[in-house]
Design a protein around this motif. Structure first.
Motif, short mmCIF file in Angstrom:
data_model
loop_
_atom_site.label_atom_id
_atom_site.label_comp_id
_atom_site.label_asym_id
_atom_site.label_seq_id
_atom_site.Cartn_x
_atom_site.Cartn_y
_atom_site.Cartn_z
N ARG A 607 0.80 -1.23 0.00
CA ARG A 607 0.00 0.00 0.00
C ARG A 607 0.83 1.28 0.00
N GLY A 608 2.11 1.15 0.36
CA GLY A 608 2.97 2.34 0.32
C GLY A 608 3.15 2.89 -1.08
N ASP A 609 2.87 2.07 -2.10
CA ASP A 609 2.98 2.53 -3.49
C ASP A 609 1.86 3.47 -3.89
N VAL A 610 0.78 3.48 -3.12
CA VAL A 610 -0.46 4.10 -3.59
C VAL A 610 -0.59 5.55 -3.13
N VAL A 611 -0.96 6.41 -4.10
CA VAL A 611 -1.29 7.82 -3.84
C VAL A 611 -2.78 8.00 -4.11
N ILE A 612 -3.48 8.65 -3.18
CA ILE A 612 -4.93 8.83 -3.32
C ILE A 612 -5.28 10.30 -3.18
N ASP A 613 -6.10 10.79 -4.09
CA ASP A 613 -6.61 12.16 -4.03
C ASP A 613 -8.10 12.17 -4.27
N LEU A 614 -8.76 13.14 -3.67
CA LEU A 614 -10.16 13.42 -3.96
C LEU A 614 -10.22 14.63 -4.88
N VAL A 615 -10.94 14.51 -5.98
CA VAL A 615 -11.07 15.61 -6.93
C VAL A 615 -12.50 16.11 -6.91
N ALA A 616 -12.69 17.37 -6.54
CA ALA A 616 -14.01 17.97 -6.45
C ALA A 616 -14.57 18.24 -7.85
N PRO A 617 -15.87 18.52 -7.96
CA PRO A 617 -16.47 18.78 -9.27
C PRO A 617 -15.81 19.93 -10.04
N ASP A 618 -15.27 20.91 -9.31
CA ASP A 618 -14.63 22.03 -10.01
C ASP A 618 -13.16 21.79 -10.30
N GLY A 619 -12.66 20.60 -10.01
CA GLY A 619 -11.28 20.27 -10.30
C GLY A 619 -10.32 20.44 -9.13
N THR A 620 -10.79 20.98 -8.02
CA THR A 620 -9.92 21.15 -6.85
C THR A 620 -9.50 19.79 -6.32
N VAL A 621 -8.20 19.67 -6.01
CA VAL A 621 -7.65 18.39 -5.56
C VAL A 621 -7.42 18.42 -4.05
#
Length: 675
Positions: A607-621
């Motif tokens: 799991r250390g390989d994994v990067v996770i982001d949430l991207v909002a509807p307007d593109g904000t990360v």
């Protein structure tokens, strides 16, 4: 240096082999004939304000036999009352009773005379004989099963032999020829063959592989392993008193006060019972593994403690409740690093560990193995999938319970498994209940794919649940051991005490769970038990719900006031490849909250390989998780909190996931947004 995939796979195999073993040790001392001294038990004492009628009754073997006979005499009437079909019949397997006279009768079923695997059910009746509830392992209807096989038994046997060969067996013929059964543990009932193959597994553990083959298509439906791994001067527990017998001028390790439990010396053999430990005096072992009697003393002591715990705390006399003792075998094989329970011999077997220096005979290992027998004779949890994880966790849970009950200064109670036997060779326990992932393989939390994990590691969430329910979350010290238990949702859990937690788990095991119970079913069963014992408005009931939610099984009551949106479509994550996305379309009005909850369930082998982001509807990360090369544990099951109050809620939200290093892959199982 990061290991290559081949080396990592080798390490996994070694850990799995070690995990199958659950041992308990004994230490040096002088034994005398007679019963074990009464320990200062803690279990069963601090039960608080409990409904006494719902507590388990202490049945003598004769009383239990009478209840079974009564249930057997009325089973046809019971089948009619339950609305079972004309082709179905009930077979009584066990009866337990509460103090208010409520009985819980466990039945197997047959269909046109064929055994029905997964068709077990429990009928709960009041003292007056009124049925209160019926709990079935399978909700499927048992009807319209074609009992004419299109596939020959030889095809099923060939398939079973192939599966056993993959486990290390060299058998060329099944130990139990294919028998016709109805398989309904998973989905619609179908005609099948059950074949059992013996031999030895790769590490020398006896093999008793059950393979279920579809009798119409020849497809393999399921398989499970029936071998469940895992004065005296003892090696681990100091000087203890052992139950023994005298014949003339010779003493032997037969505990006449505990069902005539006997302890044998296999002397490095791998079959038979070996030789009953006997001698001219009633002193067993010298506290060192160099004396063959030492391991025998440890195993005999652990068996006595386990017998006393189940009888004195839960009212169960012996593993089957019939007053008959199992038996123990020590010195199995040469440097065999394991221990196991076998239903077929009704016995526990212990290896001597690496270099024959650390026999797997500690208190918690002995209790673990005997508890496999209790589980087999109650819920019968199939040793595979989620039910297998619950089976293994049940043995860990009561291993801890017996260790605390023993109150032995040389081996104080703790929430560690196998800490005395040093299987890993570095002084660390085999498993940790407060944070199972500390062993690098066990899972802290439930997730949708956990049923595919080895049962010794899928047991982690249930072990974690029991610890949280007993002690609560956060940092604390118990008997000199420091613990720090996290929760998947980041919210606290208040412990109710180990005695109450043990009672709830045992009562659910014996009155609510069946052969194919999964994690969701385990929660439902324990909730029903907690409600009967303490009421749904009690602190105990709330803590139990919180503890389940804290390991990812269901939600906490009243914690979500806004809508929850979820995407359960799996998305593969390529190895060191481009980012992948999973979308959720939100229709909620207004802005997102300052405490937007992002629940993530990802399978991954590093799991250390994994990067996770949430991207909002307007593109904000919104970054959720960064890469961490040294984090080699599996999977990401977590809830992240994001301040998204500046975002309009409605629109398409995206979970962006990328694997940034080579050699490992995974997938997004599901994710959700809680507004």
């Amino acid at each position: 240096m990061r290991p290559t995939p081949h080396r990592r796979a080798t390490a996994i195999g070694a850990l799995v082999a070690a995990a199958a073993m659950l041992t308990v040790g004994v230490q040096a001392g002088t034994a005398t004939a007679g019963s074990l001294p009464t320990a200062a038990p803690t279990a069963g004492k601090a039960l608080g304000k409990v409904n006494p009628g719902a507590l388990p009754a202490s049945l003598s073997p004769a009383e239990r036999t009478a209840l079974i006979r009564a249930a057997d005499a009325s089973k046809a009437e019971t089948a009619k009352e339950l609305g079972l079909g004309a082709q179905e019949k009930l077979v009584v397997r066990d009866v337990v009773q509460d103090r208010d006279g409520t009985t819980h009768t466990r039945y197997e079923r047959t269909y046109q005379g064929l055994p029905v695997l997964g068709g077990d059910l429990i009928v709960e009746e009041t003292k007056a004989g009124v049925t209160k509830s019926v709990t079935k392992s399978s909700k499927a209807a048992l009807k319209n099963v074609d009992t004419t096989a299109d596939v020959a038994p030889a095809t099923a046997e060939k398939q079973a032999l192939s599966a056993a060969s993959a486990e290390g067996s060299t058998k060329t013929k099944a130990d139990r020829a294919p028998r016709k059964v109805v398989w309904m543990a998973k989905g619609k009932p179908v005609l099948a063959y059950e074949t059992v193959v013996g031999g030895l597994q790769h590490d020398g553990t006896p093999n008793e592989l059950h393979v279920v083959t579809d009798a119409a298509t020849g497809a393999k439906l399921y398989e499970w392993q029936a071998i469940e791994t895992g004065v005296g001067n003892t090696q681990y527990s100091g000087q203890v008193t052992l139950g023994s017998a005298q014949s003339g001028s010779t003493y032997n390790l037969t505990d006449t006060t505990r069902g005539n439990h006997k302890t044998y010396n296999l002397n490095k053999g791998t079959s038979g019972t070996g030789t009953l430990f006997s001698g001219a005096d009633d002193v067993w072992g010298n506290g060192s593994p160099s004396d063959a009697e030492t391991a025998g003393a440890d195993a005999h002591y652990g068996a006595a403690l386990t017998w006393d715990y189940y009888k004195n705390v839960h009212g169960r006399t012996g593993i089957r409740g019939d007053g008959v003792g199992a038996y123990s075998r020590v010195h199995y094989g040469n440097a065999y690093v394991n221990a196991f329970w076998s239903d077929s011999c009704f016995c526990m077997t212990y290896g001597d560990g690496s270099a024959n220096a650390k026999p797997l005979t500690s208190i918690d290992v002995a209790a673990h193995e005997m508890t496999h027998g209790v589980t087999s004779n109650t819920a019968g949890l199939i040793y595979s999938g989620e039910s297998g994880g619950l089976n293994e966790a049940t043995s860990d849970i009561f291993a801890a319970a017996v260790e605390f009950y023993a109150n032995n200064a040389n081996d104080p109670g703790d929430y560690l498994v196998g800490e005395k036997i040093d299987i890993n060779g570095n002084g660390t326990p085999l498993r940790y209940m407060d944070k199972p992932s500390k062993d690098s393989r066990s899972k802290d939390y439930w997730y949708s794919g956990i049923g595919s994990v080895d049962v010794h590691y899928s047991s982690g969430p249930a072990n974690h649940f029991f610890y949280l329910l007993s002690e609560g979350s956060g940092a604390k010290t118990v008997n000199g051991v420091s613990y720090d238990s996290p929760t998947v949702d980041g919210l606290p859990v208040t412990g109710i005490g180990r005695d109450k937690a043990e009672l709830i788990w045992f009562k659910a095991l014996t009155t609510k769970w069946g052969s194919s119970t999964n994690y969701a079913g385990a929660r439902a069963g324990t909730e029903a038990v907690a409600a009967a014992l303490y009421g749904t408005a009690s602190a105990e009931y709330k803590s139990l719900q919180d503890a389940w939610a804290a390991i990812g099984v269901g939600d906490r009551p009243g914690t979500s006031t806004g809508p929850v949106y979820e995407n359960t479509t799996p998305v593969s994550i390529p190895d060191a490849g481009p980012a992948v996305f999973s979308n959720i379309n939100v229709t909620h009005e207004g802005n997102a909250p300052a405490t937007l909850k992002v629940g993530v369930n990802i399978s991954h082998t590093w799991r250390g390989d994994v990067v996770i982001d949430l991207v909002a509807p307007d593109g904000t990360v919104y970054p959720l998780k960064a890469a961490s090369g040294g984090d080699s544990a599996d999977n990401i099951v977590a809830t992240y909190t994001v301040n998204a109050s500046s975002e309009v809620a409605a629109g398409t939200w995206k979970l962006r996931v990328r694997d940034v290093a080579r050699f490992d892959t995974g997938k997004i199982n599901s994710w959700k947004l809680s507004f």
